[in-house]
Design a protein around this motif. Structure first.
Motif, PDB file in Angstrom:
ATOM      1  N   ARG A 145     -57.736   2.473  83.923  1.00  0.00           N
ATOM      2  CA  ARG A 145     -57.968   3.625  83.023  1.00  0.00           C
ATOM      3  C   ARG A 145     -56.692   4.036  82.320  1.00  0.00           C
ATOM      4  O   ARG A 145     -56.699   4.310  81.113  1.00  0.00           O
ATOM      5  CB  ARG A 145     -58.523   4.808  83.828  1.00  0.00           C
ATOM      6  CG  ARG A 145     -59.986   4.726  84.054  1.00  0.00           C
ATOM      7  CD  ARG A 145     -60.592   6.045  84.496  1.00  0.00           C
ATOM      8  NE  ARG A 145     -59.629   7.084  84.776  1.00  0.00           N
ATOM      9  CZ  ARG A 145     -59.671   7.912  85.799  1.00  0.00           C
ATOM     10  NH1 ARG A 145     -60.638   7.833  86.656  1.00  0.00           N
ATOM     11  NH2 ARG A 145     -58.763   8.831  85.976  1.00  0.00           N
ATOM     12  N   GLU A 146     -55.594   4.104  83.054  1.00  0.00           N
ATOM     13  CA  GLU A 146     -54.313   4.511  82.459  1.00  0.00           C
ATOM     14  C   GLU A 146     -53.856   3.516  81.396  1.00  0.00           C
ATOM     15  O   GLU A 146     -53.378   3.908  80.340  1.00  0.00           O
ATOM     16  CB  GLU A 146     -53.234   4.647  83.536  1.00  0.00           C
ATOM     17  CG  GLU A 146     -53.430   5.811  84.468  1.00  0.00           C
ATOM     18  CD  GLU A 146     -53.342   7.155  83.782  1.00  0.00           C
ATOM     19  OE1 GLU A 146     -52.511   7.307  82.860  1.00  0.00           O
ATOM     20  OE2 GLU A 146     -54.103   8.061  84.156  1.00  0.00           O
ATOM     21  N   THR A 147     -54.003   2.229  81.676  1.00  0.00           N
ATOM     22  CA  THR A 147     -53.574   1.233  80.688  1.00  0.00           C
ATOM     23  C   THR A 147     -54.460   1.279  79.455  1.00  0.00           C
ATOM     24  O   THR A 147     -53.975   1.084  78.335  1.00  0.00           O
ATOM     25  CB  THR A 147     -53.572  -0.198  81.277  1.00  0.00           C
ATOM     26  OG1 THR A 147     -54.840  -0.489  81.826  1.00  0.00           O
ATOM     27  CG2 THR A 147     -52.501  -0.349  82.332  1.00  0.00           C
ATOM     28  N   GLN A 148     -55.747   1.557  79.616  1.00  0.00           N
ATOM     29  CA  GLN A 148     -56.629   1.694  78.460  1.00  0.00           C
ATOM     30  C   GLN A 148     -56.220   2.903  77.618  1.00  0.00           C
ATOM     31  O   GLN A 148     -56.220   2.839  76.388  1.00  0.00           O
ATOM     32  CB  GLN A 148     -58.087   1.830  78.899  1.00  0.00           C
ATOM     33  CG  GLN A 148     -58.678   0.528  79.379  1.00  0.00           C
ATOM     34  CD  GLN A 148     -60.071   0.698  79.944  1.00  0.00           C
ATOM     35  OE1 GLN A 148     -60.494   1.794  80.320  1.00  0.00           O
ATOM     36  NE2 GLN A 148     -60.800  -0.410  80.029  1.00  0.00           N
ATOM     37  N   GLN A 149     -55.845   3.993  78.261  1.00  0.00           N
ATOM     38  CA  GLN A 149     -55.412   5.183  77.527  1.00  0.00           C
ATOM     39  C   GLN A 149     -54.128   4.909  76.761  1.00  0.00           C
ATOM     40  O   GLN A 149     -53.986   5.321  75.616  1.00  0.00           O
ATOM     41  CB  GLN A 149     -55.198   6.358  78.490  1.00  0.00           C
ATOM     42  CG  GLN A 149     -56.494   6.936  79.017  1.00  0.00           C
ATOM     43  CD  GLN A 149     -56.256   8.045  80.026  1.00  0.00           C
ATOM     44  OE1 GLN A 149     -55.128   8.323  80.404  1.00  0.00           O
ATOM     45  NE2 GLN A 149     -57.323   8.672  80.475  1.00  0.00           N
ATOM     46  N   VAL A 150     -53.193   4.196  77.384  1.00  0.00           N
ATOM     47  CA  VAL A 150     -51.938   3.860  76.706  1.00  0.00           C
ATOM     48  C   VAL A 150     -52.222   2.941  75.520  1.00  0.00           C
ATOM     49  O   VAL A 150     -51.690   3.119  74.437  1.00  0.00           O
ATOM     50  CB  VAL A 150     -50.938   3.217  77.689  1.00  0.00           C
ATOM     51  CG1 VAL A 150     -49.754   2.622  76.949  1.00  0.00           C
ATOM     52  CG2 VAL A 150     -50.463   4.237  78.707  1.00  0.00           C
ATOM     53  N   GLU A 157     -54.903   2.764  73.779  1.00  0.00           N
ATOM     54  CA  GLU A 157     -55.590   3.512  72.735  1.00  0.00           C
ATOM     55  C   GLU A 157     -54.708   4.608  72.133  1.00  0.00           C
ATOM     56  O   GLU A 157     -55.133   5.334  71.256  1.00  0.00           O
ATOM     57  CB  GLU A 157     -56.876   4.118  73.287  1.00  0.00           C
ATOM     58  CG  GLU A 157     -57.898   3.065  73.688  1.00  0.00           C
ATOM     59  CD  GLU A 157     -59.027   3.619  74.533  1.00  0.00           C
ATOM     60  OE1 GLU A 157     -59.041   4.848  74.785  1.00  0.00           O
ATOM     61  OE2 GLU A 157     -59.885   2.828  74.941  1.00  0.00           O
ATOM     62  N   GLU A 187     -53.434   7.278  73.655  1.00  0.00           N
ATOM     63  CA  GLU A 187     -53.607   8.615  74.218  1.00  0.00           C
ATOM     64  C   GLU A 187     -52.445   9.035  75.092  1.00  0.00           C
ATOM     65  O   GLU A 187     -52.267  10.200  75.386  1.00  0.00           O
ATOM     66  CB  GLU A 187     -54.899   8.680  75.040  1.00  0.00           C
ATOM     67  CG  GLU A 187     -56.136   8.468  74.215  1.00  0.00           C
ATOM     68  CD  GLU A 187     -57.389   8.420  75.071  1.00  0.00           C
ATOM     69  OE1 GLU A 187     -57.354   8.930  76.202  1.00  0.00           O
ATOM     70  OE2 GLU A 187     -58.382   7.877  74.592  1.00  0.00           O
ATOM     71  N   THR A 219     -50.158   9.169  78.672  1.00  0.00           N
ATOM     72  CA  THR A 219     -50.526   9.479  80.053  1.00  0.00           C
ATOM     73  C   THR A 219     -49.685  10.634  80.571  1.00  0.00           C
ATOM     74  O   THR A 219     -48.544  10.803  80.185  1.00  0.00           O
ATOM     75  CB  THR A 219     -50.350   8.251  80.972  1.00  0.00           C
ATOM     76  OG1 THR A 219     -50.719   8.631  82.288  1.00  0.00           O
ATOM     77  CG2 THR A 219     -48.955   7.722  80.988  1.00  0.00           C
TER      78      THR A 219
END
Length: 143
Positions: free
Chosen positions: A120-125, A127, A129, A131
Motif C-alpha cells: 500500500r505504501e509503495t502504491q501511494q508513493v 501515485e 501521494e 507517506t
C-alpha cells in the motif's frame, strides 16, 4: 574470558563448514556477512533514489537486528536469503520479481500484514501521494 567477536563474525567458520559439505557443484558459496552487506549496499547504487533509500535503510536495520544471532542455522539461512537478494538485484531481476505461493504460505500472519502495508505504501508513493509512515516501522519478522 569473554569473546569480543560477534556471532555474525563467528559465522565464517560455519560458512566454511557448509561450503566444504556441499554436494551440489553449481551452488554458490555463501559470502561472509560484512562482504555481503557491502556488496548489497554497492548494488543499491544502481536503484532509483526512492528504492535505494528504502533498501539501504532496510538492509542496515536487518543486519543490525541479526548482529548478535547465535544459532548457526539461522545465520546461514539469513546470509543465504540475503545472497539470493543480492543475486536478484545485481541481474536486474527485481523488476519482474514476484512472490510464489510457496513463499506466501511460509509467511506468518504478521509478515503478510507487513507485506500488504508495504505494498500500500509503495502504491501511494508511486501515485504521488507520499507517506506519513516512518520507513523504520516497516520490518519483517524472522520466523
Amino acid at each position: 574470558m569473554k569473546h569480543s567477536i560477534t556471532p555474525l563474525k563467528r559465522a565464517s567458520s560455519v560458512l566454511h563448514a557448509v561450503r566444504r559439505g556441499r554436494k551440489n557443484p553449481n551452488a554458490r558459496p555463501l559470502l561472509p556477512p560484512l562482504q555481503l552487506y557491502r556488496r548489497i549496499l554497492r548494488e543499491h547504487k544502481n536503484l532509483p533514489a526512492l528504492q535505494r533509500e528504502l533498501g539501504d535503510n532496510y538492509v542496515k536495520s536487518e543486519f543490525k537486528l541479526h548482529k548478535n544471532t547465535d544459532n548457526p542455522l539461522h545465520i546461514v539461512g539469513f546470509l543465504a536469503s540475503w545472497q539470493d537478494y543480492l543475486h536478484l538485484i545485481s541481474k536486474g531481476e527485481w523488476l519482474e520479481g514476484s512472490l510464489t505461493s510457496d513463499v506466501l504460505e511460509k509467511l506468518s500472519p504478521e509478515q503478510v500484514v507487513q507485506l500488504y502495508e508495504l505494498m500500500r505504501e509503495t502504491q501511494q508513493v508511486r501515485e504521488g501521494e507520499g507517506t506519513n509512515e516512518d520507513p523504520e516501522k516497516i520490518r519483517t519478522t524472522e520466523g
